[in-house]
Design an enzyme around this catalytic site. Structure first.
Site, PDB file in Angstrom:
ATOM      1  N   TYR A  91      41.071  42.172  30.742  1.00 29.70           N
ATOM      2  CA  TYR A  91      41.852  42.284  31.974  1.00 29.70           C
ATOM      3  C   TYR A  91      43.258  42.837  31.704  1.00 29.70           C
ATOM      4  O   TYR A  91      44.092  42.840  32.593  1.00 29.70           O
ATOM      5  CB  TYR A  91      41.951  40.932  32.668  1.00 29.70           C
ATOM      6  CG  TYR A  91      40.608  40.367  33.068  1.00 29.70           C
ATOM      7  CD1 TYR A  91      39.912  40.890  34.151  1.00 29.70           C
ATOM      8  CD2 TYR A  91      40.024  39.321  32.357  1.00 29.70           C
ATOM      9  CE1 TYR A  91      38.676  40.391  34.522  1.00 29.70           C
ATOM     10  CE2 TYR A  91      38.789  38.810  32.720  1.00 29.70           C
ATOM     11  CZ  TYR A  91      38.112  39.343  33.803  1.00 29.70           C
ATOM     12  OH  TYR A  91      36.887  38.843  34.164  1.00 29.70           O
ATOM     13  N   TYR A 133      37.707  38.775  41.957  1.00 26.25           N
ATOM     14  CA  TYR A 133      38.600  37.624  41.882  1.00 26.25           C
ATOM     15  C   TYR A 133      39.673  37.816  40.809  1.00 26.25           C
ATOM     16  O   TYR A 133      40.632  37.039  40.739  1.00 26.25           O
ATOM     17  CB  TYR A 133      37.799  36.343  41.581  1.00 26.25           C
ATOM     18  CG  TYR A 133      37.515  36.096  40.126  1.00 26.25           C
ATOM     19  CD1 TYR A 133      38.277  35.175  39.406  1.00 26.25           C
ATOM     20  CD2 TYR A 133      36.506  36.783  39.454  1.00 26.25           C
ATOM     21  CE1 TYR A 133      38.031  34.949  38.053  1.00 26.25           C
ATOM     22  CE2 TYR A 133      36.259  36.557  38.121  1.00 26.25           C
ATOM     23  CZ  TYR A 133      37.016  35.634  37.420  1.00 26.25           C
ATOM     24  OH  TYR A 133      36.775  35.423  36.087  1.00 26.25           O
ATOM     25  N   ARG A 134      39.543  38.845  40.030  1.00 27.53           N
ATOM     26  CA  ARG A 134      40.411  39.039  38.867  1.00 27.53           C
ATOM     27  C   ARG A 134      40.181  40.462  38.385  1.00 27.53           C
ATOM     28  O   ARG A 134      39.079  40.991  38.529  1.00 27.53           O
ATOM     29  CB  ARG A 134      40.001  38.025  37.797  1.00 27.53           C
ATOM     30  CG  ARG A 134      40.872  37.918  36.570  1.00 27.53           C
ATOM     31  CD  ARG A 134      40.296  36.783  35.719  1.00 27.53           C
ATOM     32  NE  ARG A 134      41.020  36.573  34.478  1.00 27.53           N
ATOM     33  CZ  ARG A 134      40.630  35.712  33.537  1.00 27.53           C
ATOM     34  NH1 ARG A 134      39.541  34.990  33.715  1.00 27.53           N
ATOM     35  NH2 ARG A 134      41.337  35.555  32.442  1.00 27.53           N
TER      36      ARG A 134
END
Length: 519
Positions: A91, A465-466
């Site tokens: 991420y 969500y991310r």
């Protein structure tokens, strides 16, 4: 010294600001040379080398140093990127949202401030890792369990603030968070919940206080610097029964989740259960080139051979039961009846010499480990990025999402490598796009695939969500109900709480006013 500069700051002012910061935290905790700054890059990034690199890094030791440093950042309007443990790999890791930001590294703040055995919680600072908390609990003789994310080196606080998940019954980390201490951009210190009562003994026992509940506002945001967080810990149960069930066909995914849903809603299966696809599962013990050295996705015939060689299914379902043995055995009858009714299902209560099994069994009983990083060997070259849409744990919906995403992976020449993790009424679908970072075509393809998936998932009603730093703006724009009213609200809060726009500009697509037109 780094040649990158924060946007809008000239070199003399930057040097003066760094001198003032060194006087606060100590010269040895202000980093400006290329070598130490290289540790703040995203080593697995889908972006080209040289992007998202900082100008400097500052590592405070306590809340008071944070407050003093914020005065300097505000005075010089230096954009900073705040993080605790910096392990947010797939991420973006510790990298900043844009090149030139000053890293505000909180790893030195790594105290476990309290463990309460009676009420089952810990109070931690940003730098505390799962490994550290787990070791501390064992050293003090505690019977409490940590709920680790997949890599045990991650931060307890950071993962909860990023809406992360684990694999025990305490797997939703933000739900298990209770009470925060936050330093706002102007240096004011706020405690949420019962922490706002001086001397409250119940700060980590209940989330609620009079008035609005603010904790969620400081997750995946840039509204403040969280310096303390309570986390609920699971008491060691009197019994633990992990299991794995393999399923032969890809289309079994629908039946799996139709069977799982009532078991999850009623807490018969209390933990964060997971259905892992064949390639994710086998990548812990072999490599792609061992079976196939061609381009594009692995052919079905070879997938079947992999499954046969390793006694795996196209889907491999892991979960566990917890509690007194009589209750476990009673619940097990319900699980076995539902989950083994799918034709071809095979049950495993143990597997010898299987690192993937060992890894899952450890996670589901709260033991941090690093086995999941071995799957990076599947392709080689280290590159990976996670696409993480949310859905309901519905069989038809899961299969539809899987087929859409798998087809796009194949269109771009990638294998589908993913898992579905089931909470109570939600499902995290984690697609791991793996690539060799040294292969420019492959890296660019991974980026383009991800961008395509964001838009197509949104068109189908699925939001992430991310996400990785590079896609925060694109994903923010998919949340567009009522002309993007939710992000308008985020920006209104940003303008009030951080008028100089110094805290993590662009985090989750939330930009300060002066930078908003570029977001």
């Amino acid at each position: 010294m780094s040649t990158r500069m924060p946007q809008g700051v000239d070199a003399p002012a930057f040097r003066k600001a760094l001198d003032e910061l060194a006087a606060i935290v100590g010269k040895e905790w202000v980093f400006v040379d290329e070598l130490p700054l290289s540790t703040y890059r995203d080593a697995y990034s889908p972006l080209a080398d040289g992007e998202l690199l900082p100008s400097a890094a500052v590592a405070p030791a306590n809340m008071e140093q944070i407050q003093q440093a914020l005065k300097v950042f505000n005075a010089y309007q230096l954009p900073i990127w705040t993080f605790g443990n910096g392990r947010n790999f797939a991420y973006g890791g510790p990298a900043p949202r844009q090149s030139g930001y000053v890293m505000f590294d909180l790893k030195r703040m790594n105290r476990i401030l309290e463990v309460n055995e009676k009420y089952g919680y810990a109070l931690v600072e940003p730098g505390v890792s799962y490994y550290q908390l787990h070791r501390h609990l064992r050293q003090i003789g505690s019977k409490l369990w940590v709920d680790p994310a997949a890599p045990g080196w991650g931060g307890v606080m950071g993962n909860a603030l990023e809406h992360g998940a684990g694999y025990t019954p305490y797997g939703d980390h933000f739900i298990m968070q209770c009470g925060m201490e936050v330093v706002l951009a102007d240096g004011q210190v706020v405690r949420t919940g019962q922490g706002a009562i001086e001397g409250s003994p119940h700060w980590q026992s209940t989330k609620h206080a009079a008035g609005p509940h603010f904790d969620g506002m400081f997750t995946q945001s840039n509204f403040g610097v969280v310096t303390k967080m309570g986390i609920w810990l699971m008491p060691e149960p009197p019994g633990y029964k992990p299991f794995m069930i393999t399923y032969e066909r890809e289309e079994d995914l629908a039946a799996i989740f139709d069977a799982v849903l009532p078991l999850k809603i009623n807490q018969v299966i209390p933990n964060a259960a997971v259905a892992v696809d064949l390639l994710w599962e086998v990548s812990a013990k072999t490599t792609r080139r061992h079976y196939f050295d061609g381009k594009g996705p692995i052919p079905d015939s070879i997938r079947k051979k992999i499954a046969s060689d390793h006694d795996l299914g196209m889907w491999n379902f892991y979960a566990a039961l917890y509690g007194p043995p009589p209750i476990i055995e009673n619940n097990w009858k319900l699980v076995e009846e539902a989950m083994m009714s799918i034709p071809g299902a095979k049950l495993y209560l143990s597997r010898e010499n299987d690192p993937a099994w060992d890894y899952r069994i450890q996670l589901m009983r709260g033991e941090p480990n690093m086995t999941e990083f071995s799957i990076m060997n599947w392709i080689g070259g280290g590159g990976h990025i996670n696409f993480s849409p949310i859905s309901a744990p519905d069989g038809k919906e899961a299969l539809s999402q899987y087929n859409l995403i798998k087809q796009r992976c194949h269109d771009y020449g990638f294998d589908y490598i993913g898992e579905f993790l089931v909470g109570w009424r939600d499902m995290h679908h984690i697609l791991m796009i793996m690539y060799d970072r040294a292969d420019e075509v492959m890296r660019k393809g991974a980026y383009d695939l991800f961008a395509k998936l964001v838009d197509e998932a949104a068109d189908a009603g699925f939001g992430e969500y991310r996400t990785h730093l590079a896609f925060m703006d694109q994903i923010a724009k998919t949340y567009k109900h009522n002309d993007g009213a939710l992000w308008d609200l985020h920006h209104r809060l940003k303008d009030v709480l951080d008028p100089n726009g110094i805290l993590s500009p662009g985090k989750q697509g939330i930009w300060p006013k002066a930078m908003r037109n570029q977001g």
